[in-house]
Structure formats: structure tokens, C-alpha cells
Design a protein around this motif. Sequence first.
Motif: not given
Length: 344
Positions: A114-120, A132-143, A145-148
Motif C-alpha cells: 500500500l505504501l508503494e501504491m500511495s505514490e500514484t 490479520g487472517g490468512f491474507v496477512g496483516r493488511l489492517l491493524g498495524s498498517v493503519s 504505519a501508513l498515515p505517517a
Amino acid sequence: MGAHEMQPDPARDDDGSAAPEGIVVGVDGSDHGQCALVWAAREAERRRRPLHIVTAYSVPIFAASGLDGGYATVDDSVIREGAEAILKQAMAKVSGYDIDVDASVENGDASGVLLEMSETAELLVFGTRGRGGFVGRLLGSVSSALPAHAKCPTVTVPLICADRLGETTEDKHIKAEQAKSGHQPVENVVVVGVDGSEQARVAVLEAATQAERLGAPLRVICAVPQYSGSLAWVPAPMDRDALFADIRVQLDAGSAWLQSHFPKLAIETKLVDGSPVEVLVEASRHVELIVVGTRGRGGFAGMLLGSTSDGILHHAKGPVLVVPDREDKRLADRASFGPMLGAA
């Protein structure tokens, strides 16, 4: 017209570069992701911008048992099929919106993807406390890390506001909190927190633009904490009346400047005594959107931005838009409207 394949947008920015590629929303199959998806679809419709739905996963590696000391991996195709099923469900959920939409499964750490996607992207949207199920930790800590670190504005959508989005949840903690607080009407108002820093002025411009999209008034709030670490050494009590008077002059000048760029927008300013985090978190219960900047440098009211915006993100009861520091031509004429922080 329902959801359909996203078409290339030929729009260009003022400098001739390609315009941002619409709104990106991260989903992981959780209720939190569903709330983010609904908010993002509504925003894409408001902005008349395409929506890109993404989920990310990493193939876990486990230490193998036994004496061989080897490693075992989970079959990538099984995980990917699960991720694709989540995207199919998400596409169906937004099919009734008048937007161009597509979706993709990305292999990699969710934050990095998502950080890479934020560039465009024009805007990144995600929920908080994902499973944070089988598709990985998309949310949670991402919320957190990303705003900063994102290159574009981000919106976090907490599960507590599911009811205002027409969603439901079985999360017992959220249901208990909703029952405790009761049904609270939401004002069609955008609130932006300011602290006198340049980063806050960038956030104010984005907040004003968003208020116009929503057909809502803009409420500019400056909260002045009792003491901050930088003032702890002051030997005598600060003259808070004088401090408030000085800030009020700067707020009024800032309001006049903002009104010059948004002449039709209803703007009000509020100067309050209290913790910026507590004031804005409380406001988030009652308004459509809270807007803050990143990397503030203290300003005249203590550190509203930076670490304080993290506090708002973790406790907000409604969507929070975080605006990264960036250049804006409209900042150039701010000084001509009156006193501002750091001006001679």
C-alpha cells in the motif's frame, strides 16, 4: 451504471505529470475492511474517481519439525484463491455504486504494497484492527504505519462507525461500545485540527476541499493543552489569557486566508482549552470527518501533529483523514493576511 472495469484517466496535474490514479482501498475480509470499502466507494462516487480494491498476502514459512532443520511453506495457490474470493465479495458489495472499479491480489507485505501504491494514488483508505487472517496483516498495524509514511492522503475508518455506514458487526467489543454510547446523530461537518504549523495549513486546505465535496461547513479547531514538555521548565505560570489572545489573532488571520481560497465555504474557528487528542477524538463521535496533518513541529499550541495524530487515529470514533506534508502554491499568500507562526 454499476461497478465496472476501471478506465485510464488522462487527467494531468498542473506540473504536467500524470494525475493520481484514483482511490485505493485495502480489504482483508474482516468487518473493518468492509467499513473501509463502503466509505471508499462513497468517496469515489463523490469525487467521480475510479476505485481500486486491493488485498495483500505473504506466504508464511514455518520451521519444520524433526531433525532435518528444514522449512515448510504453505501452498501459495491456496492462499491466493482465498484472497481472490475476498476480492470477488468486495466487488459484489460495491456493484451498486456509480463508479469505475477494479481489484487486484498483491503478493507481499501489506504495508509495503500500500505504501508503494500511495505514490500514484489520490487517496488510500483502510480500516482499523483487521483480523490479520490468512491474507496477512493488511489492517491493524498498517493503519498506524501508513498515515505517517504514505505519499498521498490516507483515511482510516474505524469499525465503531459501522452503523453510520449502514454496516453491521458481530465484534463484541464494538457492539458493547455502541450500546454504551447509544445512537448519536452525526453532523455533516468536517473538522480539522491546527497547531499553527505549516503542516497544519496544508491539512486545512485539504479539509476545505473535502468539506466542499460533502457540501458541509468546515470547523477549524485549535486545542491548547495545559502544559507541554517544552514549557515544563518555565519558572512562572504562563499567561494563558495572553497566549489565547495571540493564537486567536493568528486563527482569525488564517481563517481570512482560507476564505479567500474557498469563498463559498462556511468556515468557523474554535479555540479550546484541552488536549488536542481528547478534543478531536470527542469531535469524531459527532462529525463526518476529522482531518489532521503529519509531522507538525509544535506550532503555537503544543504538538498537535505527529505523535498526537497517532493518538487520534487509535481512538477516533469516525473516519480520520491524514494529510502528508507537501508543497501547495496557496500557502504563498498566507502571510499577507496577518500574523502567523514564525513570521517576523
